[in-house]
Write a protein that holds these residues in place. Structure first.
Motif, PDB file in Angstrom:
ATOM      1  N   UNK A 272       0.701  -1.345  -0.053  1.00  0.00           N
ATOM      2  CA  UNK A 272      -0.243  -0.315  -0.165  1.00  0.00           C
ATOM      3  C   UNK A 272       1.007   1.207  -0.567  1.00  0.00           C
ATOM      4  N   UNK A 273       2.029   1.287  -0.252  1.00  0.00           N
ATOM      5  CA  UNK A 273       2.890   2.695   0.856  1.00  0.00           C
ATOM      6  C   UNK A 273       3.626   2.556  -1.191  1.00  0.00           C
ATOM      7  N   UNK A 274       3.624   1.710  -1.389  1.00  0.00           N
ATOM      8  CA  UNK A 274       4.236   1.915  -2.642  1.00  0.00           C
ATOM      9  C   UNK A 274       3.545   2.113  -3.477  1.00  0.00           C
ATOM     10  N   UNK A 275       2.035   1.708  -3.264  1.00  0.00           N
ATOM     11  CA  UNK A 275       0.542   2.076  -4.580  1.00  0.00           C
ATOM     12  C   UNK A 275       1.049   3.796  -4.088  1.00  0.00           C
ATOM     13  N   UNK A 276       0.664   4.283  -2.996  1.00  0.00           N
ATOM     14  CA  UNK A 276       0.682   5.467  -2.563  1.00  0.00           C
ATOM     15  C   UNK A 276       1.611   6.441  -2.937  1.00  0.00           C
ATOM     16  N   UNK A 277       2.791   5.527  -3.443  1.00  0.00           N
ATOM     17  CA  UNK A 277       4.298   5.885  -3.830  1.00  0.00           C
ATOM     18  C   UNK A 277       3.558   6.846  -5.488  1.00  0.00           C
TER      19      UNK A 277
ATOM     20  N   UNK B 141       3.065   9.234  -7.797  1.00  0.00           N
ATOM     21  CA  UNK B 141       4.279  10.752  -9.067  1.00  0.00           C
ATOM     22  C   UNK B 141       3.052   9.922 -10.323  1.00  0.00           C
ATOM     23  N   UNK B 142       2.151   9.544 -10.510  1.00  0.00           N
ATOM     24  CA  UNK B 142       1.694   9.404 -11.518  1.00  0.00           C
ATOM     25  C   UNK B 142       2.057   8.637 -12.374  1.00  0.00           C
ATOM     26  N   UNK B 143       2.614   7.391 -11.964  1.00  0.00           N
ATOM     27  CA  UNK B 143       2.765   5.748 -12.410  1.00  0.00           C
ATOM     28  C   UNK B 143       1.546   4.868 -12.249  1.00  0.00           C
ATOM     29  N   UNK B 144       0.653   5.176 -13.221  1.00  0.00           N
ATOM     30  CA  UNK B 144      -0.020   4.144 -13.053  1.00  0.00           C
ATOM     31  C   UNK B 144       0.010   2.964 -13.322  1.00  0.00           C
ATOM     32  N   UNK B 145       0.658   2.431 -14.464  1.00  0.00           N
ATOM     33  CA  UNK B 145       1.148   1.466 -14.602  1.00  0.00           C
ATOM     34  C   UNK B 145       2.329   0.357 -13.637  1.00  0.00           C
ATOM     35  N   UNK B 146       2.267   1.447 -12.901  1.00  0.00           N
ATOM     36  CA  UNK B 146       2.940   0.771 -11.226  1.00  0.00           C
ATOM     37  C   UNK B 146       2.129   0.984 -10.661  1.00  0.00           C
ATOM     38  N   UNK B 147       1.330   1.695 -10.403  1.00  0.00           N
ATOM     39  CA  UNK B 147       0.107   1.073  -9.203  1.00  0.00           C
ATOM     40  C   UNK B 147      -0.955   0.137  -9.598  1.00  0.00           C
ATOM     41  N   UNK B 148      -1.060  -0.025 -11.280  1.00  0.00           N
ATOM     42  CA  UNK B 148      -2.082  -1.696 -11.687  1.00  0.00           C
ATOM     43  C   UNK B 148      -1.411  -2.700 -10.799  1.00  0.00           C
ATOM     44  N   UNK B 149      -0.371  -2.320 -11.410  1.00  0.00           N
ATOM     45  CA  UNK B 149       1.146  -3.906 -10.735  1.00  0.00           C
ATOM     46  C   UNK B 149       1.259  -3.963  -8.881  1.00  0.00           C
ATOM     47  N   UNK B 150       0.683  -2.946  -8.871  1.00  0.00           N
ATOM     48  CA  UNK B 150       0.368  -3.042  -7.062  1.00  0.00           C
ATOM     49  C   UNK B 150      -0.794  -3.604  -6.459  1.00  0.00           C
TER      50      UNK B 150
ATOM     51  N   UNK C 263      -8.490   5.641 -15.759  1.00  0.00           N
ATOM     52  CA  UNK C 263      -7.525   6.499 -16.563  1.00  0.00           C
ATOM     53  C   UNK C 263      -6.365   5.976 -17.562  1.00  0.00           C
ATOM     54  N   UNK C 264      -6.009   4.672 -17.156  1.00  0.00           N
ATOM     55  CA  UNK C 264      -5.545   4.471 -18.007  1.00  0.00           C
ATOM     56  C   UNK C 264      -5.882   4.226 -19.748  1.00  0.00           C
ATOM     57  N   UNK C 265      -7.797   3.819 -19.398  1.00  0.00           N
ATOM     58  CA  UNK C 265      -8.026   3.866 -20.616  1.00  0.00           C
ATOM     59  C   UNK C 265      -8.196   2.595 -21.378  1.00  0.00           C
ATOM     60  N   UNK C 266      -7.681   1.409 -19.811  1.00  0.00           N
ATOM     61  CA  UNK C 266      -8.064   0.004 -20.728  1.00  0.00           C
ATOM     62  C   UNK C 266      -8.992  -0.497 -20.062  1.00  0.00           C
TER      63      UNK C 266
END
Length: 79
Positions: free
Chosen positions: A3-8, A12-21, A45-48
């Protein structure tokens, strides 16, 4: 830690990383409506839209408390 990594990633606007987490979080807690809703939101948001619809469908099928199911149905149909 996830959850900490997800928040970061989200801040940071890194939606690809957010999806992975979120994928890992949902794999560990498949019944978490909040996490599935969050993942659907990030996917939209990513259009997927196909991936978002999978989580929205799960939510509609399981009807968790505290979620506006009518709004979800409208959102699902709009994708």
């Amino acid at each position: 830690m996830l959850r900490n990594l997800l928040g970061i990633a989200q801040r940071g606007g890194h939606s690809r990383d957010a999806v992975r987490y979120l994928d890992v979080i949902v794999a560990l807690n498949a019944d978490s409506a909040t996490d599935r809703l969050n993942r659907a939101s990030v996917q939209m948001q990513r259009g997927n839209h196909a991936a978002a619809k999978e989580d929205l469908r799960w939510l509609l099928d399981h009807e968790p408390d505290g979620i506006d199911l009518e709004r979800l149905r409208e959102l699902y149909q709009s994708l």
